[in-house]
Design an enzyme around this catalytic site. Structure first.
Site, PDB file in Angstrom:
ATOM      1  CG  HIS A 108     -94.628 -11.025 -82.848  1.00 16.38           C
ATOM      2  ND1 HIS A 108     -93.520 -11.022 -82.033  1.00 16.38           N
ATOM      3  CD2 HIS A 108     -95.699 -11.072 -82.008  1.00 16.38           C
ATOM      4  CE1 HIS A 108     -93.901 -11.071 -80.760  1.00 16.38           C
ATOM      5  NE2 HIS A 108     -95.223 -11.096 -80.714  1.00 16.38           N
ATOM      6  CD  GLU A 109     -99.175  -9.763 -83.226  1.00 16.82           C
ATOM      7  OE1 GLU A 109     -99.609 -10.689 -82.526  1.00 16.82           O
ATOM      8  OE2 GLU A 109     -98.547  -8.803 -82.757  1.00 16.82           O
TER       9      GLU A 109
ATOM     10  CD  GLN B 105    -100.197 -11.962 -77.947  1.00 16.03           C
ATOM     11  OE1 GLN B 105    -100.562 -11.321 -78.926  1.00 16.03           O
ATOM     12  NE2 GLN B 105     -99.230 -11.538 -77.151  1.00 16.03           N
TER      13      GLN B 105
ATOM     14  CG  HIS C 254     -98.689 -14.586 -80.822  1.00 18.07           C
ATOM     15  ND1 HIS C 254     -98.250 -15.171 -79.654  1.00 18.07           N
ATOM     16  CD2 HIS C 254     -98.198 -13.324 -80.805  1.00 18.07           C
ATOM     17  CE1 HIS C 254     -97.522 -14.294 -78.968  1.00 18.07           C
ATOM     18  NE2 HIS C 254     -97.465 -13.172 -79.649  1.00 18.07           N
TER      19      HIS C 254
ATOM     20  N   GLY D 223     -99.602  -4.869 -81.727  1.00 14.79           N
ATOM     21  CA  GLY D 223    -100.335  -5.988 -82.322  1.00 14.79           C
ATOM     22  C   GLY D 223    -100.841  -6.892 -81.219  1.00 14.79           C
TER      23      GLY D 223
ATOM     24  CB  CYS E 248     -94.033 -10.956 -77.011  1.00 17.69           C
ATOM     25  SG  CYS E 248     -95.553 -11.912 -77.200  1.00 17.69           S
ATOM     26  CG  LEU E 249     -98.579  -6.864 -75.614  1.00 17.59           C
ATOM     27  CD1 LEU E 249     -99.961  -6.544 -76.155  1.00 17.59           C
ATOM     28  CD2 LEU E 249     -98.101  -5.766 -74.667  1.00 17.59           C
TER      29      LEU E 249
HETATM   30  O1  GNR Z   1     -96.308  -4.569 -78.920  1.00 20.20           O
HETATM   31  C1  GNR Z   1     -95.553  -5.318 -79.545  1.00 20.20           C
HETATM   32  N1  GNR Z   1     -94.410  -4.822 -80.067  1.00 20.20           N
HETATM   33  C2  GNR Z   1     -93.595  -5.531 -80.932  1.00 20.20           C
HETATM   34  C3  GNR Z   1     -92.332  -5.031 -81.187  1.00 20.20           C
HETATM   35  C4  GNR Z   1     -91.476  -5.685 -82.067  1.00 20.20           C
HETATM   36  C5  GNR Z   1     -91.905  -6.823 -82.703  1.00 20.20           C
HETATM   37  C6  GNR Z   1     -93.167  -7.346 -82.456  1.00 20.20           C
HETATM   38  C7  GNR Z   1     -94.006  -6.700 -81.574  1.00 20.20           C
HETATM   39  S1  GNR Z   1     -95.595  -7.326 -81.286  1.00 20.20           S
HETATM   40  C8  GNR Z   1     -95.880  -6.751 -79.665  1.00 20.20           C
HETATM   41  C9  GNR Z   1     -97.296  -7.077 -79.232  1.00 20.20           C
HETATM   42  C10 GNR Z   1     -97.488  -8.565 -79.192  1.00 20.20           C
HETATM   43  O2  GNR Z   1     -97.039  -9.295 -78.345  1.00 20.20           O
HETATM   44  N2  GNR Z   1     -98.126  -9.105 -80.194  1.00 20.20           N
HETATM   45  O3  GNR Z   1     -98.289 -10.437 -80.255  1.00 20.20           O
HETATM   46 NI    NI Z   2     -96.617 -11.276 -79.159  1.00 16.66          NI
END
Ligand code: GNR
Ligand code: NI
Length: 166
Positions: free
Chosen positions: A133-134, A51, A137, A46, A91-92
């Site tokens: 999670h997104e 980001q 953000h 995601g 998270c990236l």
């Molecule tokens: O790549 C991603 N893997 C992930 C694994 C577990 C819970 C959430 C994520 S999202 C993350 C990519 C990212 O930072 N999205 O904002």
């Molecule tokens: Ni993230």
């Protein structure tokens, strides 16, 4: 298409609250394509516009193994949450950091697609985690906000150390 730079914690721009999207023009289509390219290259499941320093309510997701299930969520709203589940998240914007976070186990989300058409999606398991999670953000929240201040401090130090090498 183009790869976009991913902001990394503790960059203050990650705290920006994104604005709703009203125009579904060519520039938006390019932003979406560039975000998919950036997410697949990372690789991640995601990516939120915040980001990549684009402060509009846009999320791209693909939890498949073969990059064949792209999902675009614009101006998303979670309208239903059920159950609680704890899962390990990454998270990236936090390279190499993983932590357990408690979230709803199932969510129903209303959003617009890349053409501005409304749709409703029911998600569970990894997709439900990713959507939450997104959406965090684009509201300026990060998964470390759910951790204790001590854990958050350790993560900040670890990332600082890693960044000293450049
Ligand atoms: O790549 C991603 N893997 C992930 C694994 C577990 C819970 C959430 C994520 S999202 C993350 C990519 C990212 O930072 N999205 O904002
Ligand atoms: Ni993230």
């Amino acid at each position: 298409m183009a790869l976009l730079e991913i902001l990394e914690y503790p960059d203050p721009r990650l705290r920006t609250e994104a604005q709703p999207i009203a125009r579904f023009d060519k520039a938006l289509q390019k932003q979406i394509d560039d975000m998919f390219e950036t997410m697949y290259q990372a690789p991640g499941i995601g990516l939120a516009a915040t980001q990549v320093n684009y402060h509009h309510q846009l999320i791209v997701i693909d939890i498949s193994d073969d990059q064949k299930s792209p999902l675009v969520l614009i101006n998303p709203k979670i309208v239903k949450k059920e159950g609680v589940e704890e899962r390990e998240e990454g998270c990236l914007s936090f390279p190499g950091v993983y932590a357990k976070v408690q979230r709803a186990d199932r969510v129903t989300v209303e959003a617009l697609d890349r053409n501005g058409q409304p749709f409703t999606l029911e998600a569970d398991e990894l997709l439900a985690v990713c959507i939450q999670h997104e959406i965090d953000h684009i509201e300026g929240r990060l998964f470390v906000d759910y951790l204790s201040p001590l854990k958050r401090e350790r993560i900040k130090k670890k990332l600082k150390k890693l960044n000293k090498g450049r």
